[in-house]
Structure formats: C-alpha cells, structure tokens
Design a protein around this motif. Structure first.
Motif, PDB file in Angstrom:
ATOM      1  N   ALA A 163      16.159   2.928  -6.840  1.00 45.90           N
ATOM      2  CA  ALA A 163      16.755   4.263  -6.707  1.00 45.90           C
ATOM      3  C   ALA A 163      15.713   5.331  -7.024  1.00 45.90           C
ATOM      4  CB  ALA A 163      17.936   4.392  -7.670  1.00 45.90           C
ATOM      5  N   PRO A 215       8.590   3.402   2.059  1.00 45.56           N
ATOM      6  CA  PRO A 215       7.869   2.499   1.161  1.00 45.56           C
ATOM      7  C   PRO A 215       7.031   1.527   1.988  1.00 45.56           C
ATOM      8  CG  PRO A 215      10.224   2.514   0.636  1.00 45.56           C
ATOM      9  CD  PRO A 215      10.044   3.365   1.845  1.00 45.56           C
ATOM     10  N   HIS A 232      -3.560  -6.201  -0.349  1.00 49.90           N
ATOM     11  CA  HIS A 232      -2.496  -7.001   0.263  1.00 49.90           C
ATOM     12  C   HIS A 232      -3.018  -8.418   0.392  1.00 49.90           C
ATOM     13  CE1 HIS A 232       0.253  -8.655   3.256  1.00 49.90           C
ATOM     14  NE2 HIS A 232       1.096  -7.697   2.885  1.00 49.90           N
ATOM     15  N   VAL A 275      14.297   8.614  -9.083  1.00 51.68           N
ATOM     16  CA  VAL A 275      14.384   9.251 -10.403  1.00 51.68           C
ATOM     17  C   VAL A 275      14.949  10.668 -10.177  1.00 51.68           C
ATOM     18  CG1 VAL A 275      12.950  10.035 -12.353  1.00 51.68           C
ATOM     19  CG2 VAL A 275      12.442   7.856 -11.214  1.00 51.68           C
ATOM     20  N   GLY A 311       1.864   3.046   3.800  1.00 48.99           N
ATOM     21  CA  GLY A 311       0.410   3.166   3.627  1.00 48.99           C
ATOM     22  C   GLY A 311       0.010   4.498   3.013  1.00 48.99           C
ATOM     23  N   MET A 321      11.367  14.989 -11.731  1.00 46.52           N
ATOM     24  CA  MET A 321      10.233  14.942 -10.803  1.00 46.52           C
ATOM     25  C   MET A 321       9.649  16.328 -10.547  1.00 46.52           C
ATOM     26  SD  MET A 321      10.220  11.810 -10.596  1.00 46.52           S
ATOM     27  CE  MET A 321       8.624  11.893  -9.805  1.00 46.52           C
ATOM     28  N   PHE A 372      15.666   3.414 -12.995  1.00 45.52           N
ATOM     29  CA  PHE A 372      15.823   3.868 -11.605  1.00 45.52           C
ATOM     30  C   PHE A 372      14.840   3.129 -10.702  1.00 45.52           C
ATOM     31  CE2 PHE A 372      17.233   7.550 -14.129  1.00 45.52           C
ATOM     32  CZ  PHE A 372      18.459   7.812 -13.548  1.00 45.52           C
ATOM     33  N   THR A 409      -2.589   3.899   0.191  1.00 50.19           N
ATOM     34  CA  THR A 409      -3.833   3.384   0.773  1.00 50.19           C
ATOM     35  C   THR A 409      -4.590   4.496   1.479  1.00 50.19           C
ATOM     36  OG1 THR A 409      -2.733   1.261   1.106  1.00 50.19           O
ATOM     37  CG2 THR A 409      -4.739   1.654   2.384  1.00 50.19           C
ATOM     38  N   GLN A 422      13.857  18.585  -3.784  1.00 48.47           N
ATOM     39  CA  GLN A 422      12.448  18.568  -4.208  1.00 48.47           C
ATOM     40  C   GLN A 422      11.587  19.399  -3.255  1.00 48.47           C
ATOM     41  OE1 GLN A 422      10.904  14.579  -4.875  1.00 48.47           O
ATOM     42  NE2 GLN A 422      12.636  13.997  -6.156  1.00 48.47           N
ATOM     43  N   PHE A 449       5.991  12.673  -3.093  1.00 46.86           N
ATOM     44  CA  PHE A 449       6.731  13.881  -3.485  1.00 46.86           C
ATOM     45  C   PHE A 449       6.466  14.930  -2.422  1.00 46.86           C
ATOM     46  CE2 PHE A 449       7.491  17.985  -5.282  1.00 46.86           C
ATOM     47  CZ  PHE A 449       8.556  17.820  -6.145  1.00 46.86           C
TER      48      PHE A 449
HETATM   49  P1  AP5 Z   1       0.706   1.323   0.279  1.00 46.73           P
HETATM   50  O1  AP5 Z   1      -0.421   2.207   0.689  1.00 46.73           O
HETATM   51  O2  AP5 Z   1       0.749   0.841  -1.104  1.00 46.73           O
HETATM   52  O3  AP5 Z   1       2.112   1.956   0.729  1.00 46.73           O
HETATM   53  P2  AP5 Z   1       2.904   3.233   0.173  1.00 46.73           P
HETATM   54  O4  AP5 Z   1       3.311   4.012   1.363  1.00 46.73           O
HETATM   55  O5  AP5 Z   1       2.097   3.909  -0.868  1.00 46.73           O
HETATM   56  O6  AP5 Z   1       4.183   2.505  -0.400  1.00 46.73           O
HETATM   57  P3  AP5 Z   1       4.926   2.637  -1.803  1.00 46.73           P
HETATM   58  O7  AP5 Z   1       5.720   1.395  -1.965  1.00 46.73           O
HETATM   59  O8  AP5 Z   1       3.944   2.991  -2.876  1.00 46.73           O
HETATM   60  O9  AP5 Z   1       5.867   3.826  -1.508  1.00 46.73           O
HETATM   61  P4  AP5 Z   1       7.098   4.198  -2.322  1.00 46.73           P
HETATM   62  O10 AP5 Z   1       7.323   5.549  -1.789  1.00 46.73           O
HETATM   63  O11 AP5 Z   1       8.201   3.247  -2.222  1.00 46.73           O
HETATM   64  O12 AP5 Z   1       6.622   4.066  -3.844  1.00 46.73           O
HETATM   65  P5  AP5 Z   1       6.239   5.126  -4.955  1.00 46.73           P
HETATM   66  O13 AP5 Z   1       5.229   4.510  -5.828  1.00 46.73           O
HETATM   67  O14 AP5 Z   1       5.992   6.455  -4.372  1.00 46.73           O
HETATM   68  O15 AP5 Z   1       0.670   0.074   1.293  1.00 46.73           O
HETATM   69  C1  AP5 Z   1       1.599  -1.000   1.165  1.00 46.73           C
HETATM   70  C2  AP5 Z   1       0.913  -2.330   1.502  1.00 46.73           C
HETATM   71  O16 AP5 Z   1       0.555  -2.349   2.889  1.00 46.73           O
HETATM   72  C3  AP5 Z   1      -0.388  -2.568   0.724  1.00 46.73           C
HETATM   73  O17 AP5 Z   1      -0.459  -3.913   0.376  1.00 46.73           O
HETATM   74  C4  AP5 Z   1      -1.494  -2.186   1.729  1.00 46.73           C
HETATM   75  O18 AP5 Z   1      -2.679  -2.908   1.496  1.00 46.73           O
HETATM   76  C5  AP5 Z   1      -0.844  -2.525   3.065  1.00 46.73           C
HETATM   77  N1  AP5 Z   1      -1.250  -1.613   4.151  1.00 46.73           N
HETATM   78  C6  AP5 Z   1      -1.313  -0.256   4.071  1.00 46.73           C
HETATM   79  N2  AP5 Z   1      -1.703   0.266   5.248  1.00 46.73           N
HETATM   80  C7  AP5 Z   1      -1.867  -0.781   6.098  1.00 46.73           C
HETATM   81  C8  AP5 Z   1      -2.245  -0.877   7.479  1.00 46.73           C
HETATM   82  N3  AP5 Z   1      -2.532   0.211   8.227  1.00 46.73           N
HETATM   83  N4  AP5 Z   1      -2.311  -2.107   8.040  1.00 46.73           N
HETATM   84  C9  AP5 Z   1      -2.002  -3.199   7.295  1.00 46.73           C
HETATM   85  N5  AP5 Z   1      -1.649  -3.182   5.995  1.00 46.73           N
HETATM   86  C10 AP5 Z   1      -1.583  -1.981   5.396  1.00 46.73           C
HETATM   87  O19 AP5 Z   1       7.629   5.241  -5.771  1.00 46.73           O
HETATM   88  C11 AP5 Z   1       8.103   4.163  -6.533  1.00 46.73           C
HETATM   89  C12 AP5 Z   1       9.401   4.561  -7.222  1.00 46.73           C
HETATM   90  O20 AP5 Z   1       9.144   5.659  -8.118  1.00 46.73           O
HETATM   91  C13 AP5 Z   1      10.520   5.066  -6.307  1.00 46.73           C
HETATM   92  O21 AP5 Z   1      11.299   4.021  -5.803  1.00 46.73           O
HETATM   93  C14 AP5 Z   1      11.303   5.974  -7.270  1.00 46.73           C
HETATM   94  O22 AP5 Z   1      12.121   5.232  -8.121  1.00 46.73           O
HETATM   95  C15 AP5 Z   1      10.214   6.607  -8.111  1.00 46.73           C
HETATM   96  N6  AP5 Z   1       9.712   7.869  -7.545  1.00 46.73           N
HETATM   97  C16 AP5 Z   1       8.429   8.148  -7.147  1.00 46.73           C
HETATM   98  N7  AP5 Z   1       8.342   9.407  -6.685  1.00 46.73           N
HETATM   99  C17 AP5 Z   1       9.592   9.946  -6.782  1.00 46.73           C
HETATM  100  C18 AP5 Z   1      10.150  11.214  -6.438  1.00 46.73           C
HETATM  101  N8  AP5 Z   1       9.390  12.186  -5.908  1.00 46.73           N
HETATM  102  N9  AP5 Z   1      11.471  11.414  -6.664  1.00 46.73           N
HETATM  103  C19 AP5 Z   1      12.250  10.460  -7.213  1.00 46.73           C
HETATM  104  N10 AP5 Z   1      11.783   9.236  -7.544  1.00 46.73           N
HETATM  105  C20 AP5 Z   1      10.458   8.979  -7.339  1.00 46.73           C
END
Ligand code: AP5
Ligand code: MG
Ligand code: ZN
Length: 213
Positions: A57, A9, A138, A59, A12, A64, A52, A15, A92, A86
């Motif tokens: 946690a 998480p 950010h 899902v 990036g 998914m 979740f 992004t 998965q 994913f």
């Molecule tokens: P950002 O690009 O938003 O980071 P990210 O890797 O996309 O982080 P996420 O929090 O979205 O990942 P995640 O996997 O936890 O969430 P998801 O939505 O998939 O960057 C973060 C920040 O840093 C931003 O502010 C950005 O500007 C900054 N930044 C980026 N790059 C930078 C750099 N190089 N330098 C400086 N700053 C930078 O999942 C959310 C929830 O959904 C999960 O917890 C789960 O409950 C569920 N879920 C989703 N997919 C599944 C799955 N496949 N199976 C089960 N549950 C799932």
C-alpha cells in the motif's frame, strides 16, 4: 534539469535515475529509498511506513509531502533534481505544484516509463538491491559480477520484502488505481513524455534523455 520519473513498480525508474543523475549531476530523490533508509534506521517514520510498504500500500500523503518539501528545499536541488516515486497520488502532485511554485521553479518534463505487467512481475521478483548504496541489479537482466555482492561498493545484496509475487501484484493494482490519474494531470499541463520501458537499459536511457532535453 527538473524532472519526475513516473511508471509502475519495476518500470526501471530507479535504474534509469542512477544513469540520469550520473549524466546530469543532479540529486536522485527516491521516496522509496528514503523510506527504506528510515526503516533500516528504525526511526518513528520508518516504523510507521514499514507496515504500508510491506503490504504494497502507499504511505499516507501527509508524511510523503512533508519529506519531499523538506528535501527539495535543500541547496543541492538548486540546479535541478530527479524525483523517482513521487508524486504518486493526485494530492501529492497538487502539493508538489505548490511546493515548486513556492520555490519559484518549474518542471522540465515528466517521463512516464511504460512496461507490460508480465514483464514487470518478472523484473520485480528477480530484483536484488544493495543494502549499502541502493544500487539495483537483476538476477538475469543485470547480474552483479559476483553473486550477492554490489559491484559499486561491495555491499551485500538483498531482496526487497515487497518484491514477492503477491505483494508485487498488489503494488501494480495500487499503481493503476492511485497513480495512473497523474498521467492525465501532467498531460494536461503539456509536461508528459511517454517512454517505452521494455527496449533495454541503454535504449530507454537514450529515449528519456531525448525526450527531456
Ligand atoms: P527498478 O529500476 O528497480 O524499477 P523501479 O521502477 O524503480 O521499481 P520500484 O519497485 O522501485 O518502484 P516502486 O514505485 O514500486 O517502489 P518505490 O521504492 O518507489 O527496476 C526493476 C528491476 O528491473 C531491476 O531488477 C532492474 O535491474 C530491472 N530492469 C530495469 N530496467 C530494465 C530494462 N530496461 N530491461 C531489463 N531489466 C530492467 O516504493 C516502495 C514503497 O514505498 C511503495 O509501495 C510505498 O509503500 C512507499 N512509497 C514510496 N514512495 C511513496 C509515495 N510517494 N507515496 C506513498 N508511498 C510511497
Ligand atoms: Mg525504485
Ligand atoms: Zn552498493
């Protein structure tokens, strides 16, 4: 280009996916964005997923896998796609291997974006997201031109409910327990490309393009 972005998480993924899909003209398939949309629309799946997600946690796999199988079968994925978030469990990943072989296509590579925990926590707690188009900002690293307003569509920016410090820590723990084994899974298939994710947006972007082309 058929690619997966893996990483903790805040690594990036979203992004970089915005930048990669603009360059390659392929759909960005973010399961997190799809779930947040379902939560916003209060669909039965969204209501189930919210509990979740808000606790950090995952899902359940069957939900998914169904969503992604349906999405990958759509016409716009014919020339490629970018999966973000994913797979994130071995079950998965195995299901994805089956889905892709059913569609008679294979992956170009899997980019694993790596960033230290302390940086991840700062990124997550300072992140703001557009409620309309899901563009990501950010407060310090990538602020919008006008505070609270999306540069791209003028939508209102909000803080994800799972971006508080406590839930962010839980998500990092869940990543290590359930998603890290995928590094091994894809490494054994010769698909894994490790990317340093703490070198600035443009550098990370160049590294990913170089590793996948
Ligand atoms: P950002 O690009 O938003 O980071 P990210 O890797 O996309 O982080 P996420 O929090 O979205 O990942 P995640 O996997 O936890 O969430 P998801 O939505 O998939 O960057 C973060 C920040 O840093 C931003 O502010 C950005 O500007 C900054 N930044 C980026 N790059 C930078 C750099 N190089 N330098 C400086 N700053 C930078 O999942 C959310 C929830 O959904 C999960 O917890 C789960 O409950 C569920 N879920 C989703 N997919 C599944 C799955 N496949 N199976 C089960 N549950 C799932
Ligand atoms: Mg994301
Ligand atoms: Zn927007």
């Amino acid at each position: 280009m058929r690619t997966i972005l893996i990483g903790p998480p805040g690594a990036g993924k979203g992004t970089q996916a915005e930048m990669l899909t603009a360059k390659y003209g392929i759909p960005h398939i973010s399961t997190g964005d799809m779930l947040r949309q379902a939560v916003k629309e209060a669909t039965p799946m969204g209501l189930k997923a919210k509990t979740f997600m808000d606790s950090g946690a995952l899902v359940p796999d069957d939900v998914m896998i169904g969503i992604v199988a349906e999405r990958l079968a759509r016409d716009d994925c014919a020339n490629g796609f970018l999966l973000d978030g994913f797979p994130r469990t071995v079950a998965q990943a195995e299901a994805l291997t089956d889905i892709l072989s059913g569609l008679r296509i294979s992956l170009n590579g899997v980019a694993d974006i790596e960033v230290d925990d302390d940086i991840l926590l700062r990124r997550l707690t300072g992140r703001r997201v557009c409620g309309e188009c899901a563009a990501t900002y950010h407060v310090a690293n990538r602020p919008p031109a006008r505070e609270g307003v999306c540069d791209k569509c003028g939508g209102e920016l909000y803080q994800r409910p799972d971006d508080n410090a406590e839930t962010a820590e839980t998500r990092l723990k869940v990543y290590k327990e359930q998603t890290l084994p995928l590094i091994d899974y894809y490494s054994k298939q010769g698909l894994l490309r490790k990317i340093r994710g703490d070198t600035g947006l443009e550098n990370v972007f160049r590294e990913i393009c170089g590793a996948l082309e």
